[in-house]
Design a protein around this motif. Structure first.
Motif, PDB file in Angstrom:
ATOM      1  N   ARG A  45       1.734  -4.566 -14.855  1.00 11.99           N
ATOM      2  CA  ARG A  45       0.521  -4.603 -14.012  1.00 11.99           C
ATOM      3  C   ARG A  45       0.551  -5.778 -13.043  1.00 11.99           C
ATOM      4  NH1 ARG A  45      -1.902  -2.826 -19.236  1.00 11.99           N
ATOM      5  NH2 ARG A  45      -2.507  -0.644 -18.885  1.00 11.99           N
ATOM      6  N   ALA A  48       3.040  -4.984 -10.250  1.00 10.26           N
ATOM      7  CA  ALA A  48       2.518  -3.973  -9.329  1.00 10.26           C
ATOM      8  C   ALA A  48       1.482  -4.572  -8.381  1.00 10.26           C
ATOM      9  CB  ALA A  48       1.921  -2.820 -10.113  1.00 10.26           C
ATOM     10  N   ALA A  49       0.651  -5.459  -8.895  1.00 13.45           N
ATOM     11  CA  ALA A  49      -0.397  -6.059  -8.063  1.00 13.45           C
ATOM     12  C   ALA A  49       0.193  -6.842  -6.893  1.00 13.45           C
ATOM     13  CB  ALA A  49      -1.279  -6.968  -8.922  1.00 13.45           C
ATOM     14  N   ALA A  52       1.088  -4.818  -3.259  1.00 14.52           N
ATOM     15  CA  ALA A  52       0.107  -4.485  -2.223  1.00 14.52           C
ATOM     16  C   ALA A  52       0.230  -5.454  -1.049  1.00 14.52           C
ATOM     17  CB  ALA A  52      -1.308  -4.496  -2.798  1.00 14.52           C
ATOM     18  N   SER A 123       1.888   1.988  -1.557  1.00 12.53           N
ATOM     19  CA  SER A 123       1.151   0.980  -2.322  1.00 12.53           C
ATOM     20  C   SER A 123       0.276   1.648  -3.377  1.00 12.53           C
ATOM     21  CB  SER A 123       0.304   0.125  -1.378  1.00 12.53           C
ATOM     22  OG  SER A 123      -0.381  -0.870  -2.092  1.00 12.53           O
ATOM     23  N   THR A 127       0.939   1.576  -7.476  1.00  7.82           N
ATOM     24  CA  THR A 127      -0.106   1.127  -8.400  1.00  7.82           C
ATOM     25  C   THR A 127      -0.350   2.179  -9.483  1.00  7.82           C
ATOM     26  OG1 THR A 127      -1.142  -0.248  -6.711  1.00  7.82           O
ATOM     27  CG2 THR A 127      -2.530   0.407  -8.578  1.00  7.82           C
ATOM     28  N   GLU A 131       0.572   1.784 -13.447  1.00  9.66           N
ATOM     29  CA  GLU A 131      -0.485   1.907 -14.452  1.00  9.66           C
ATOM     30  C   GLU A 131      -0.105   2.936 -15.507  1.00  9.66           C
ATOM     31  OE1 GLU A 131      -3.382   1.222 -16.882  1.00  9.66           O
ATOM     32  OE2 GLU A 131      -2.923  -0.076 -15.192  1.00  9.66           O
TER      33      GLU A 131
END
Length: 179
Positions: A45, A48-49, A52, A123, A127, A131
């Motif tokens: 997580r 991945a953040a 963006a 993006s 995400t 997830e």
């Protein structure tokens, strides 16, 4: 308007990266062996953040060198890695000793035309894929971390080492693009 032609593909990466399960990566500094299986979802997580912001850069489509993927191409790859590993951990939890199909990342990049994809769409997809992968690792019970699976080249993984290998890939590519 004609579609842009494919950029020069990078040389194939034929290294066996499983060594990252035994020692820190000298390129990105990540030490996958020190990530417990239960930490994998948080690393996924967090990684991945960071994408963006990378995909919002004005130069996200630009390759730094002709044979080096652009941040957009790396992000497409990371999205697809999340999808592949979500499926692999699912197989490991639902099938005894599964064999994973070979996945050619370079062929996928060309077939999916990574360089033409929309950074905003990628993006959101990254995400979502991250997830899903994180959620699959969240589902692993204490007894399941030692379940096994085999990669097409014969490399054996437990659910935990698969997670460690997976998060190294995410962190490493974040390092590649300065995420």
């Amino acid at each position: 308007m004609a579609r842009p032609t494919a950029p020069t593909p990078p040389p194939p990466d034929d290294k066996d990266w499983t060594w990252v399960l035994r020692e820190p990566c000298p390129e990105c500094g990540f030490d996958a062996a020190h990530v417990a299986g239960t930490q994998v979802p948080d690393v996924v997580r967090d990684s991945a953040a960071r994408w963006a912001a990378v995909l919002a850069r004005p130069d996200a489509r630009l390759r730094p060198e002709p044979h080096v993927w652009s941040p957009l191409e790396y992000a497409c790859h990371v999205r697809d890695v999340c999808r592949v590993f979500a499926e692999r951990v699912h197989l490991m939890l639902t099938t005894d000793d599964p064999r994973f199909a070979n996945w050619d990342q370079d062929a996928t990049a060309l077939a999916e035309r990574y360089w033409e994809q929309d950074p905003a769409v990628v993006s959101a997809e990254l995400t979502g894929a991250a997830e899903l992968a994180a959620a699959r690792f969240d589902e692993v019970t204490e007894e399941e971390w030692d379940r096994t699976g085999l990669r097409s080249n014969g490399s054996a993984f437990t659910v935990e080492t698969l997670g460690q290998y997976f998060v190294h890939d995410l962190v490493h590519h974040g390092h590649d693009v300065g995420a």
